[in-house]
Design an enzyme around this catalytic site. Structure first.
Site, PDB file in Angstrom:
ATOM      1  N   CYS A  39      43.114  30.081 -45.110  1.00 36.32           N
ATOM      2  CA  CYS A  39      43.474  31.503 -45.065  1.00 36.32           C
ATOM      3  C   CYS A  39      42.959  32.223 -46.313  1.00 36.32           C
ATOM      4  O   CYS A  39      43.289  31.851 -47.445  1.00 36.32           O
ATOM      5  CB  CYS A  39      44.996  31.646 -44.945  1.00 36.32           C
ATOM      6  SG  CYS A  39      45.601  33.329 -45.158  1.00 36.32           S
ATOM      7  N   CYS A  42      45.742  33.820 -48.368  1.00 34.02           N
ATOM      8  CA  CYS A  42      46.485  32.803 -49.131  1.00 34.02           C
ATOM      9  C   CYS A  42      45.753  32.455 -50.424  1.00 34.02           C
ATOM     10  O   CYS A  42      46.380  32.286 -51.480  1.00 34.02           O
ATOM     11  CB  CYS A  42      46.673  31.551 -48.281  1.00 34.02           C
ATOM     12  SG  CYS A  42      47.580  31.818 -46.738  1.00 34.02           S
TER      13      CYS A  42
END
Length: 442
Positions: A39, A42
């Site tokens: 991600c 993230c």
């Protein structure tokens, strides 16, 4: 090198969690980042999260900071209701609180300290009250003893503490300018004044607190606008350029501020006021290029919006525009109907393509040119294959036709032999007749 050192040292204050976390977590308060290794958001949050770990450890907070790979421990992530990445939760006993604010160090730490502390914080003195009032732009206070209203207040606080602070105080702790019609009471202090909750006029306590947790006038961005959607209010925004100090930009901002301040009693239940810097976000919402400075009223519940039909020159013009919206005479545009959804899909696709080509033309050519090239080659191959098939089929038909002709009529040699045969037969007949005639003569 300095950044790498900070990230590495910060990672030491953030614990990597595994399946054992499920059994051991209830003894402590945990602030957890549920992430996925692939991600992009993230990865962007990771250095911020390390800074949060350092700050929480340095201030002696009882909150422990951790992170969990939600793809490796998907069953645990599902139990905590993780549906996207990254998801930030504060876990306190059997309760799990979602963080929905900006992903900055200060905002995350503020959230952790607020939720980890007491649900209702007492204010024992006027000095403490003044201190808290200086620190918080909006604060809710319960005044009085035990009552059904206090029980409701505690219930609402357990739900909305993720957004704001809740306090309790006795009447003698309140500032001198505060007058209460009756006790018990719930109050909100903001915008330099206070407002008392009235069950008959304001309805449900939870709805009232949810509406009043914002200041009357805000600097609105995309995140704030999303949060305002929970209030059910229309949002009146002056879309301006903060760096532009021209009269028109400052005038529209001042008009919105005056309406928010002077007409609060008339409009605060239905309207939230503020200004937005730049028109990029508004353009994406309205799917159009909005010329700034201008005023837009948004209905975040159904994606409708209102634009003034004439130039807003004064506070009176703005008040008239708001009244037209309330009585239904102002024309609503946009919405969430089928045509608007189709338009939204087309607009989002177009915006994505344009943004990719603007940021990286080569990447855009690769992403969109390569699939188009492959599709073109496939189409060309299909069309070419059909054409060649037709040619071969036509030639085959001609051959079959020729064979049929040869079969029916025979070859040239056969035809010649047939002619010779006929000639031979005719010659023999004539000779026989000649012989007969000669014999008769004899």
């Amino acid at each position: 090198a300095v950044v790498a050192h900070v990230v590495a040292s910060g990672a030491g204050f953030v614990e990597d969690l595994d399946e054992s976390f499920k059994e051991n977590r209830k003894d402590d308060i945990w602030l957890v980042d549920f992430y996925a290794p692939w991600c992009g958001h993230c990865k962007k949050l990771e250095p911020v999260w390390n800074e949060v770990g350092i700050e929480m450890r340095n201030m002696g907070s009882p909150v422990k900071v951790g992170k969990m790979d939600a793809t490796s421990f998907s069953s645990i992530a599902s139990e905590f209701g993780v549906r996207g990445y990254p998801t930030i939760k504060l876990l306190k006993g059997d309760l799990a609180y979602n963080y929905r604010g900006p992903r900055t160090k200060d905002d995350i730490i503020e959230f952790a300290n607020r939720v980890a502390g007491p649900l209702i914080r007492p204010l024992p003195s006027q000095h403490m009250f003044e201190h808290v009032q200086k620190r918080h732009r909006v604060l809710f206070v319960y005044v009085g003893g035990e009552s059904p209203l206090k029980e409701k207040y505690i219930e609402v606080a357990s739900e909305l503490i993720v957004y704001t602070y809740f306090f309790s105080a006795s009447e003698d702790v309140l500032p001198e300018y505060v007058t209460l019609p009756e006790l018990p009471a719930v109050m909100v202090f903001k915008d330099g004044t206070y407002f008392v909750y009235d069950e008959y006029e304001d309805g449900d306590l939870s709805s009232w607190i949810n509406r009043e947790r914002f200041q009357g006038y805000l600097h609105v961005d995309g995140f704030t606008l999303y949060e305002l959607g929970d209030t059910g209010k229309l949002v009146a925004i002056a879309v301006i350029d903060d760096k532009n100090s021209s009269v028109e930009h400052t005038r529209l901002k001042s008009i919105i501020q005056e309406v928010a301040r002077d007409y609060r009693d008339h409009f605060h239940r239905d309207f939230q006021f503020g200004h937005m810097d730049g028109n990029d976000y508004i353009n994406s919402l309205l799917m159009d290029d909005v010329t700034i400075p201008t005023i837009v009223v948004l209905n975040t519940s159904n994606q409708q919006y209102f634009l003034p039909d004439r130039h807003i020159e004064s506070t009176e013009d703005m008040v008239q525009f708001i009244n037209n919206i309330l009585d239904g005479t102002a024309e609503a545009q946009g919405g969430d109907g089928l045509l608007q959804r189709i338009k939204r899909i087309i607009y989002d696709a177009k915006s994505t393509i344009v943004s990719v080509f603007k940021s990286s033309p080569l990447l855009g050519c690769f992403l969109f040119g390569l699939p188009l090239g492959v599709i073109s080659i496939m189409c060309y191959g299909i069309c070419t294959a059909d054409t060649e098939g037709e040619v071969f089929e036509h030639e085959g038909a001609k051959r079959e036709s020729g064979d049929r002709e040869l079969t029916d009529e025979g070859s040239e040699e056969e035809q010649e032999e047939e002619k010779n045969g006929k000639y031979t037969e005719l010659s023999d007949g004539e000779l026989k007749q000649k012989d007969i005639m000669e014999k008769k003569k004899d």
